[in-house]
Write a protein that holds these residues in place. Structure first.
Motif, PDB file in Angstrom:
ATOM      1  N   ASP A 165       0.832  -1.201   0.000  1.00 24.97           N
ATOM      2  CA  ASP A 165       0.000   0.000   0.000  1.00 24.97           C
ATOM      3  C   ASP A 165       0.866   1.250   0.000  1.00 24.97           C
ATOM      4  O   ASP A 165       0.630   2.193  -0.752  1.00 24.97           O
ATOM      5  N   ALA A 166       1.855   1.236   0.855  1.00 27.70           N
ATOM      6  CA  ALA A 166       2.717   2.406   0.973  1.00 27.70           C
ATOM      7  C   ALA A 166       3.533   2.610  -0.294  1.00 27.70           C
ATOM      8  O   ALA A 166       3.739   3.737  -0.739  1.00 27.70           O
ATOM      9  N   ARG A 167       3.959   1.518  -0.881  1.00 22.46           N
ATOM     10  CA  ARG A 167       4.733   1.638  -2.125  1.00 22.46           C
ATOM     11  C   ARG A 167       3.893   2.245  -3.227  1.00 22.46           C
ATOM     12  O   ARG A 167       4.324   3.152  -3.933  1.00 22.46           O
ATOM     13  N   LEU A 211      -7.728   0.415  -3.661  1.00 25.52           N
ATOM     14  CA  LEU A 211      -9.002   0.464  -2.942  1.00 25.52           C
ATOM     15  C   LEU A 211      -8.775   0.855  -1.482  1.00 25.52           C
ATOM     16  O   LEU A 211      -9.570   1.586  -0.894  1.00 25.52           O
ATOM     17  N   THR A 212      -7.673   0.360  -0.922  1.00 26.41           N
ATOM     18  CA  THR A 212      -7.337   0.740   0.449  1.00 26.41           C
ATOM     19  C   THR A 212      -7.080   2.244   0.547  1.00 26.41           C
ATOM     20  O   THR A 212      -7.590   2.923   1.447  1.00 26.41           O
ATOM     21  N   LEU A 213      -6.321   2.747  -0.407  1.00 33.15           N
ATOM     22  CA  LEU A 213      -6.014   4.185  -0.411  1.00 33.15           C
ATOM     23  C   LEU A 213      -7.288   5.005  -0.590  1.00 33.15           C
ATOM     24  O   LEU A 213      -7.439   6.088  -0.033  1.00 33.15           O
ATOM     25  N   GLN A 214      -8.204   4.445  -1.369  1.00 30.07           N
ATOM     26  CA  GLN A 214      -9.474   5.129  -1.567  1.00 30.07           C
ATOM     27  C   GLN A 214     -10.284   5.170  -0.275  1.00 30.07           C
ATOM     28  O   GLN A 214     -10.839   6.192   0.100  1.00 30.07           O
ATOM     29  N   ASP A 215     -10.295   4.046   0.427  1.00 29.97           N
ATOM     30  CA  ASP A 215     -10.991   4.002   1.712  1.00 29.97           C
ATOM     31  C   ASP A 215     -10.405   5.025   2.676  1.00 29.97           C
ATOM     32  O   ASP A 215     -11.122   5.612   3.482  1.00 29.97           O
ATOM     33  N   GLY A 216      -9.092   5.194   2.580  1.00 24.31           N
ATOM     34  CA  GLY A 216      -8.425   6.135   3.462  1.00 24.31           C
ATOM     35  C   GLY A 216      -8.622   7.588   3.040  1.00 24.31           C
ATOM     36  O   GLY A 216      -8.104   8.492   3.679  1.00 24.31           O
ATOM     37  N   GLY A 217      -9.326   7.793   1.933  1.00 20.65           N
ATOM     38  CA  GLY A 217      -9.642   9.152   1.518  1.00 20.65           C
ATOM     39  C   GLY A 217      -8.537   9.866   0.763  1.00 20.65           C
ATOM     40  O   GLY A 217      -8.634  11.066   0.524  1.00 20.65           O
ATOM     41  N   ALA A 218      -7.491   9.149   0.391  1.00 24.06           N
ATOM     42  CA  ALA A 218      -6.375   9.815  -0.284  1.00 24.06           C
ATOM     43  C   ALA A 218      -6.636   9.986  -1.773  1.00 24.06           C
ATOM     44  O   ALA A 218      -6.202  10.971  -2.378  1.00 24.06           O
ATOM     45  N   ILE A 219      -7.322   9.025  -2.363  1.00 21.63           N
ATOM     46  CA  ILE A 219      -7.543   9.063  -3.801  1.00 21.63           C
ATOM     47  C   ILE A 219      -8.958   8.603  -4.124  1.00 21.63           C
ATOM     48  O   ILE A 219      -9.668   8.099  -3.257  1.00 21.63           O
ATOM     49  N   ARG A 220      -9.335   8.765  -5.365  1.00 23.99           N
ATOM     50  CA  ARG A 220     -10.530   8.103  -5.871  1.00 23.99           C
ATOM     51  C   ARG A 220     -10.134   7.295  -7.087  1.00 23.99           C
ATOM     52  O   ARG A 220      -9.454   7.787  -7.976  1.00 23.99           O
ATOM     53  N   VAL A 221     -10.520   6.051  -7.099  1.00 26.23           N
ATOM     54  CA  VAL A 221     -10.216   5.186  -8.228  1.00 26.23           C
ATOM     55  C   VAL A 221     -11.242   5.426  -9.316  1.00 26.23           C
ATOM     56  O   VAL A 221     -12.445   5.368  -9.063  1.00 26.23           O
ATOM     57  N   GLU A 222     -10.755   5.727 -10.507  1.00 27.76           N
ATOM     58  CA  GLU A 222     -11.653   5.940 -11.632  1.00 27.76           C
ATOM     59  C   GLU A 222     -11.258   5.015 -12.775  1.00 27.76           C
ATOM     60  O   GLU A 222     -10.172   4.445 -12.759  1.00 27.76           O
ATOM     61  N   TYR A 223     -12.149   4.907 -13.723  1.00 33.46           N
ATOM     62  CA  TYR A 223     -11.834   4.038 -14.844  1.00 33.46           C
ATOM     63  C   TYR A 223     -10.661   4.612 -15.621  1.00 33.46           C
ATOM     64  O   TYR A 223     -10.717   5.735 -16.102  1.00 33.46           O
ATOM     65  N   GLY A 224      -9.611   3.837 -15.730  1.00 32.32           N
ATOM     66  CA  GLY A 224      -8.438   4.264 -16.498  1.00 32.32           C
ATOM     67  C   GLY A 224      -7.596   5.316 -15.818  1.00 32.32           C
ATOM     68  O   GLY A 224      -6.755   5.940 -16.453  1.00 32.32           O
ATOM     69  N   LEU A 231      -3.049  14.860  -1.522  1.00 30.50           N
ATOM     70  CA  LEU A 231      -1.677  14.512  -1.886  1.00 30.50           C
ATOM     71  C   LEU A 231      -0.801  14.311  -0.656  1.00 30.50           C
ATOM     72  O   LEU A 231       0.028  13.399  -0.607  1.00 30.50           O
ATOM     73  N   GLU A 232      -1.002  15.140   0.354  1.00 27.57           N
ATOM     74  CA  GLU A 232      -0.195  15.012   1.564  1.00 27.57           C
ATOM     75  C   GLU A 232      -0.406  13.651   2.231  1.00 27.57           C
ATOM     76  O   GLU A 232       0.526  12.996   2.659  1.00 27.57           O
ATOM     77  N   ARG A 233      -1.656  13.254   2.276  1.00 21.92           N
ATOM     78  CA  ARG A 233      -1.963  11.965   2.888  1.00 21.92           C
ATOM     79  C   ARG A 233      -1.313  10.829   2.098  1.00 21.92           C
ATOM     80  O   ARG A 233      -0.803   9.872   2.675  1.00 21.92           O
ATOM     81  N   LEU A 234      -1.329  10.985   0.787  1.00 28.63           N
ATOM     82  CA  LEU A 234      -0.679   9.985  -0.067  1.00 28.63           C
ATOM     83  C   LEU A 234       0.808   9.885   0.265  1.00 28.63           C
ATOM     84  O   LEU A 234       1.359   8.804   0.431  1.00 28.63           O
ATOM     85  N   ARG A 235       1.448  11.059   0.322  1.00 24.20           N
ATOM     86  CA  ARG A 235       2.890  11.092   0.580  1.00 24.20           C
ATOM     87  C   ARG A 235       3.238  10.437   1.900  1.00 24.20           C
ATOM     88  O   ARG A 235       4.248   9.767   2.036  1.00 24.20           O
ATOM     89  N   ARG A 236       2.400  10.692   2.897  1.00 26.40           N
ATOM     90  CA  ARG A 236       2.745  10.233   4.241  1.00 26.40           C
ATOM     91  C   ARG A 236       2.141   8.878   4.586  1.00 26.40           C
ATOM     92  O   ARG A 236       2.149   8.471   5.737  1.00 26.40           O
ATOM     93  N   TRP A 237       1.559   8.235   3.625  1.00 21.65           N
ATOM     94  CA  TRP A 237       0.839   6.993   3.919  1.00 21.65           C
ATOM     95  C   TRP A 237       1.748   5.950   4.566  1.00 21.65           C
ATOM     96  O   TRP A 237       2.846   5.703   4.121  1.00 21.65           O
TER      97      TRP A 237
END
Length: 238
Positions: A165-167, A211-224, A231-237
């Motif tokens: 996940d972190a990677r 999907l995990t990152l999406q649950d954590g509110g960092a991203i939204r998975v979209e088609y393609g 972004l900060e949350r992503l960086r520090r995940w």
DNA sequence: ACATTAAATTCGA
DNA sequence: TCGAATTTAATGT
């Protein structure tokens, strides 16, 4: 299927829409820009195609107009010896190879298209000419070197992270770097398969992580693609 | 590995 | 040139 398709297949000399996506062009004055536009080459590369190869003498300084490239040392490394490592993903607005051009060396990595992409390049001679006369260009190159150094340091940590996940999170964050890849909006066009190639994980694993990152509110998975919400949350995940 | 869904392409008017 | 039909690509489990 007319106007647009014909234009897509024929217009691969530089068009105005390409110039807009070259971030450093606005820093140049009129004569400088004129020479750059004249020297600029724009090509379309197919998936899997190599833009530059390890060991080849440097000829161009390259940038991504649109698409996704992978910088790595894999695939029949001409100098032999090592195992495949992906150094970075490169996406819209990203320019690379300046270190190699500066020192006039041979490429130390391969750049491979992960999907159909549009790549621009200026000859090494033009690059040096700009360095010699444009302060704005120098600033851009300096910023670029500095930011990329930061990325590589970050990449070393990523390799040590066992948690996928972190990677995935940090690789994504790297691709969203606003200075290195100004062409990426809030939505990064990348498939889970492509991300897998980049991070070195299977698509299935990438899907789980996203999907995990999406649950954590960092991203939204979209088609393609993936939309970054935090972004900060992503960086520090972790 | 498979089923589902989104997108791209083809085809017929 | 439009939209329905088909094929291909991406996703989720």
């Amino acid at each position: 299927m007319h106007a647009s398709a014909v234009r897509a297949s024929l217009s691969r000399g530089a068009g105005p829409q390409d110039l807009d996506s070259i971030p450093w062009l606005v820093r140049l004055d009129a004569p400088e820009r004129k020479r750059v536009v004249a020297d600029l080459r724009v090509v379309e590369v197919q998936p899997g195609e190599l833009v530059c190869r390890i060991g080849r003498p440097v000829s161009y300084w390259f940038g991504v107009i649109d698409g996704l490239l992978k910088m790595s040392n894999d695939a029949a490394a001409a100098g032999g010896s090592s195992f495949p490592i992906t150094f970075a993903g490169l996406t819209s607005g990203g320019w690379f190879g300046e270190g190699t051009v500066l020192k006039n060396e041979v490429y130390r990595y391969n750049i491979q298209a992960l999907r159909k992409s549009v790549v621009a390049g200026i000859p090494a001679s033009t690059f040096h000419w700009l360095l010699d006369r444009s302060i704005g260009f120098n600033r851009f190159v300096m910023m670029q070197l500095n930011e990329r150094l930061g990325q590589f340091i970050g990449a070393r940590e990523i390799d040590r992270l066992s948690q996928s996940d972190a990677r995935v999170a940090r690789s994504l964050a790297a691709l969203f770097h606003p200075l290195l890849y100004p062409g990426v909006g809030e939505v990064l066009r990348i498939t889970q398969q492509e991300l897998g190639y980049l991070v070195g994980l299977g698509r299935q694993r990438v899907n789980r992580s996203l999907l995990t990152l999406q649950d954590g509110g960092a991203i939204r998975v979209e088609y393609g693609g993936v939309r970054v919400l935090d972004l900060e949350r992503l960086r520090r995940w972790v």
